[in-house]
Scaffold this active site. Structure first.
Site, PDB file in Angstrom:
ATOM      1  N   SER A  89      17.396   3.921 -57.463  1.00 31.32           N
ATOM      2  CA  SER A  89      17.171   3.273 -56.175  1.00 31.32           C
ATOM      3  C   SER A  89      17.384   1.756 -56.288  1.00 31.32           C
ATOM      4  O   SER A  89      18.461   1.311 -56.676  1.00 31.32           O
ATOM      5  CB  SER A  89      15.770   3.623 -55.663  1.00 31.32           C
ATOM      6  OG  SER A  89      15.637   3.300 -54.306  1.00 31.32           O
ATOM      7  N   LEU A  90      16.366   0.936 -56.001  1.00 37.97           N
ATOM      8  CA  LEU A  90      16.512  -0.524 -56.146  1.00 37.97           C
ATOM      9  C   LEU A  90      16.905  -0.888 -57.572  1.00 37.97           C
ATOM     10  O   LEU A  90      17.714  -1.803 -57.798  1.00 37.97           O
ATOM     11  CB  LEU A  90      15.201  -1.217 -55.764  1.00 37.97           C
ATOM     12  CG  LEU A  90      15.103  -2.710 -56.072  1.00 37.97           C
ATOM     13  CD1 LEU A  90      16.130  -3.504 -55.280  1.00 37.97           C
ATOM     14  CD2 LEU A  90      13.693  -3.236 -55.807  1.00 37.97           C
ATOM     15  N   SER A 152       6.868   9.366 -48.993  1.00 39.70           N
ATOM     16  CA  SER A 152       7.109  10.595 -48.224  1.00 39.70           C
ATOM     17  C   SER A 152       8.544  10.639 -47.701  1.00 39.70           C
ATOM     18  O   SER A 152       9.164  11.709 -47.657  1.00 39.70           O
ATOM     19  CB  SER A 152       6.108  10.724 -47.069  1.00 39.70           C
ATOM     20  OG  SER A 152       6.308   9.703 -46.118  1.00 39.70           O
ATOM     21  N   GLN A 154      11.082   9.229 -49.280  1.00 39.22           N
ATOM     22  CA  GLN A 154      11.902   9.475 -50.473  1.00 39.22           C
ATOM     23  C   GLN A 154      11.985  10.957 -50.800  1.00 39.22           C
ATOM     24  O   GLN A 154      13.021  11.458 -51.224  1.00 39.22           O
ATOM     25  CB  GLN A 154      11.321   8.733 -51.681  1.00 39.22           C
ATOM     26  CG  GLN A 154      11.483   7.236 -51.614  1.00 39.22           C
ATOM     27  CD  GLN A 154      11.006   6.571 -52.893  1.00 39.22           C
ATOM     28  OE1 GLN A 154      11.302   7.028 -53.967  1.00 39.22           O
ATOM     29  NE2 GLN A 154      10.267   5.493 -52.764  1.00 39.22           N
ATOM     30  N   ASP A 214      19.032  13.299 -49.563  1.00 40.68           N
ATOM     31  CA  ASP A 214      18.483  11.939 -49.583  1.00 40.68           C
ATOM     32  C   ASP A 214      18.693  11.261 -48.228  1.00 40.68           C
ATOM     33  O   ASP A 214      19.810  11.186 -47.728  1.00 40.68           O
ATOM     34  CB  ASP A 214      19.196  11.144 -50.690  1.00 40.68           C
ATOM     35  CG  ASP A 214      18.540   9.809 -50.997  1.00 40.68           C
ATOM     36  OD1 ASP A 214      17.679   9.363 -50.214  1.00 40.68           O
ATOM     37  OD2 ASP A 214      18.894   9.222 -52.036  1.00 40.68           O
ATOM     38  N   HIS A 242      15.647  11.888 -52.805  1.00 34.96           N
ATOM     39  CA  HIS A 242      15.826  10.540 -53.360  1.00 34.96           C
ATOM     40  C   HIS A 242      15.332  10.395 -54.803  1.00 34.96           C
ATOM     41  O   HIS A 242      15.572   9.365 -55.428  1.00 34.96           O
ATOM     42  CB  HIS A 242      15.110   9.518 -52.466  1.00 34.96           C
ATOM     43  CG  HIS A 242      15.461   8.092 -52.756  1.00 34.96           C
ATOM     44  ND1 HIS A 242      16.738   7.574 -52.583  1.00 34.96           N
ATOM     45  CD2 HIS A 242      14.703   7.056 -53.234  1.00 34.96           C
ATOM     46  CE1 HIS A 242      16.748   6.302 -52.926  1.00 34.96           C
ATOM     47  NE2 HIS A 242      15.535   5.966 -53.328  1.00 34.96           N
TER      48      HIS A 242
END
Length: 266
Positions: A89-90, A152, A154, A214, A242
């Site tokens: 992710s980030l 939630s 994700q 996702d 995700h």
């Protein structure tokens, strides 16, 4: 056996033997999120987990200007030589920046449910800007509630969504809460950062793992991302959302192992 080291003020934790594989976590989390996943890889690789500046054990190490470039600059000295960096992710944004800015250290790149540009705009699929704005507003009022809502979203779509959220929460709560400043600044990164113009310059072997369900990195974005970096490998887990390494740990570990064995030079 796990050991901790400190470099450039950052705490990192490593275990296992073999080629170095470094994991970076996503927004609002810390490296505890990899607690159950990393043992699946540590028999073959030396797995190092890094709390992003401002998060987990590095909550007090925050750059003056919080950007993907400044995070990569802080993390770079803590990277082992000739390592593969895997970002979720980030963390995937930071991993992509490290591949670009530290090619002397990074020999391979893995992104998990990540994108060069998270927010949607001008035909680019991503997170609705209004959702991120709402998160930013709520963050100042109640960090825990905002984090729960983010978790939630994700897990949404995964058959094991409830268990996934529970697993992530129990893993990350064993570490210190993030710095409020870093939390807000990192959320802003998801709105502002755009690496689309430069990811085509990444020369290291690249693996991109996506979840078809996702909602933060939607499946409609996958072709766009692959067109920007056509030399990368992409794998889509059909029933994952995700956090594929939480919902489908064995499958995700197998994909990483195959990439490391066939595409990354030792």
């Amino acid at each position: 056996m796990q050991h901790s080291t400190q470099n450039n003020g950052l705490v990192t934790r490593s275990h296992g033997t073999g080629k170095d594989l470094v994991f970076l976590h996503g927004w609002g989390m810390n490296s505890g999120v990899f607690t159950e996943f990393s043992p699946l890889l540590s028999e073959e690789f030396t797995v190092t987990v890094v709390d992003l500046p401002g998060f987990g054990n590095n909550r007090n190490v925050v750059p003056d200007k919080y950007s993907v470039a400044s995070l990569a600059e802080m993390i770079r000295p803590a990277l082992p030589d000739n390592c593969v960096v895997a970002g979720w992710s980030l963390g995937g944004l930071v991993a992509q920046q490290l591949a670009l800015s530290a090619p002397d250290k990074v020999t391979g790149l893995i992104t998990i449910a990540s994108s060069p540009r998270f927010v949607s705009a001008n035909g680019w699929p991503g997170i609705d800007p209004a959702i991120l704005s709402q998160f930013q507003k709520e963050l100042g009022e109640n960090f825990q509630k905002t984090l729960d809502r983010f978790l939630s979203i994700q897990a949404m779509g995964s058959e094991t969504a409830r268990q996934d959220v529970k697993k992530i929460k129990s893993s990350v709560t064993t570490y210190p809460d993030p710095s409020p400043d870093a939390l807000a600044a990192a959320l802003q990164l998801l709105s502002d950062e755009d690496l689309r113009p430069v990811i085509g310059q990444i020369r290291q072997p690249t693996l991109r793992i996506f979840g078809r369900l996702d909602s933060l990195v939607p499946k409609t974005a996958i072709d766009n991302i692959c067109q920007l970096q056509p030399q990368s490998d992409a794998v889509v887990l059909s029933k994952a959302s995700h956090a594929p390494f939480i919902s489908h740990p064995q499958q995700t570990a197998g994909i990483i192992q195959r990439f490391m064995a066939t595409r990354v030079q030792n």
